[in-house]
Design a protein around this motif. Structure first.
Motif, short mmCIF file in Angstrom:
data_model
loop_
_atom_site.label_atom_id
_atom_site.label_comp_id
_atom_site.label_asym_id
_atom_site.label_seq_id
_atom_site.Cartn_x
_atom_site.Cartn_y
_atom_site.Cartn_z
N ALA A 37 38.30 48.17 43.78
CA ALA A 37 37.79 46.80 43.67
C ALA A 37 38.74 45.87 44.42
O ALA A 37 39.93 45.79 44.08
CB ALA A 37 37.68 46.36 42.21
N ASP A 38 38.24 45.23 45.46
CA ASP A 38 39.04 44.32 46.28
C ASP A 38 40.30 44.98 46.81
O ASP A 38 41.38 44.37 46.85
CB ASP A 38 39.41 43.06 45.48
N GLY A 39 40.19 46.24 47.20
CA GLY A 39 41.32 46.95 47.77
C GLY A 39 42.29 47.53 46.76
O GLY A 39 43.25 48.20 47.14
N VAL A 40 42.05 47.30 45.48
CA VAL A 40 42.91 47.85 44.42
C VAL A 40 42.30 49.16 43.93
O VAL A 40 41.17 49.18 43.43
CB VAL A 40 43.08 46.86 43.25
N VAL A 41 43.04 50.25 44.06
CA VAL A 41 42.56 51.57 43.69
C VAL A 41 42.97 51.90 42.26
O VAL A 41 44.14 51.71 41.89
CB VAL A 41 43.13 52.65 44.64
N THR A 42 42.02 52.39 41.46
CA THR A 42 42.33 52.87 40.11
C THR A 42 42.07 54.37 40.07
O THR A 42 40.98 54.83 40.39
CB THR A 42 41.45 52.17 39.06
N LEU A 43 43.10 55.11 39.69
CA LEU A 43 43.01 56.56 39.57
C LEU A 43 42.86 56.92 38.09
O LEU A 43 43.64 56.46 37.25
CB LEU A 43 44.27 57.23 40.13
N THR A 44 41.88 57.74 37.77
CA THR A 44 41.65 58.19 36.40
C THR A 44 41.53 59.71 36.39
O THR A 44 41.52 60.36 37.44
CB THR A 44 40.38 57.56 35.82
#
Length: 223
Positions: A37-44
């Motif tokens: 989202a908006d260049g912010v990566v979330t790793l799960t």
């Protein structure tokens, strides 16, 4: 000249991060989800060790267009194969002793539920980083908390250190957009870098300077 063409969509970044995770053998096998989202990566998801979790984070940071990484990956150790805390502590102590660049005799390791706590004192910041890297590579380690203090034997010549660091950064990452300020024995990095790799490299160079006790990273990752 417009920069609009250089902007990468979240969907493209997501695909590239997934491809990078699939390509990097250090992360395999994995069950990792990626959202952007908006260049912010979330790793799960989950991996079977701290080394793979750390490698996955590095994978995401290498992808062009990533502004930040939120690492929500869980470490799940195989029940029967997992070593005890005592065994991990012994392995950690030996790993530090075998690295000739790390003053193992000045460091203390404790382990609780697979999580390693590192304390002690070193003379150089790069020794602190090296010690943590050695422990993150160990099997069955869930994570590392690095509380090692950097205590140089002498205070640096602030102006000379600033000039030397500025030259070293220009040699290493080839940009003049990174600024260096000194506050006593603390380095303050400012400006803009093109990637997370450049940001990490700037920190590494700063920690390598003699007499530096702390590094404040105010760098922005941009185009």
């Amino acid at each position: 000249m417009t920069t609009a063409a250089a902007v990468r969509t979240d969907e493209r970044i997501q695909r590239d991060v997934l491809d990078e995770l699939a390509w990097d053998a250090q992360v395999q096998p994995n069950d990792i989800g990626v959202s952007v989202a908006d260049g912010v990566v979330t790793l799960t998801g989950w991996v079977d060790g701290s080394a793979r979790k750390w490698a996955a984070q590095r994978c995401a940071q290498r992808v062009r267009g990533v502004r930040a990484v939120a690492d929500d990956i869980e470490v799940r150790l195989p029940g029967e194969a997992a070593r005890t805390d005592a065994e991990i502590a012994i392995a950690a102590s030996r790993a530090l002793e075998w690295d000739s660049f790390v003053p193992a005799e000045r460091l203390d390791v404790t382990v609780a539920n697979g999580w390693v706590m590192l304390r002690g004192e070193v003379e150089f910041g790069w020794q602190r980083r090296t010690a943590e890297r050695e422990l993150r590579r160990l099997r069955d380690v869930r994570g590392v908390t690095n509380m090692v203090e950097v205590r140089p034997t002498a205070r640096p010549d602030a102006e000379r250190t600033r000039r030397d660091l500025q030259r070293a950064l220009l040699r290493g990452i080839g940009t003049e957009r990174v600024t260096v300020e000194m506050d006593g024995d603390t380095v303050i990095l400012g400006g803009v870098v093109r990637s997370w790799w450049e940001r990490d490299e700037a920190e590494r160079v700063a920690w390598s300077a003699e007499g530096v006790r702390a590094v404040r990273d105010r760098l922005l990752v941009g185009g």
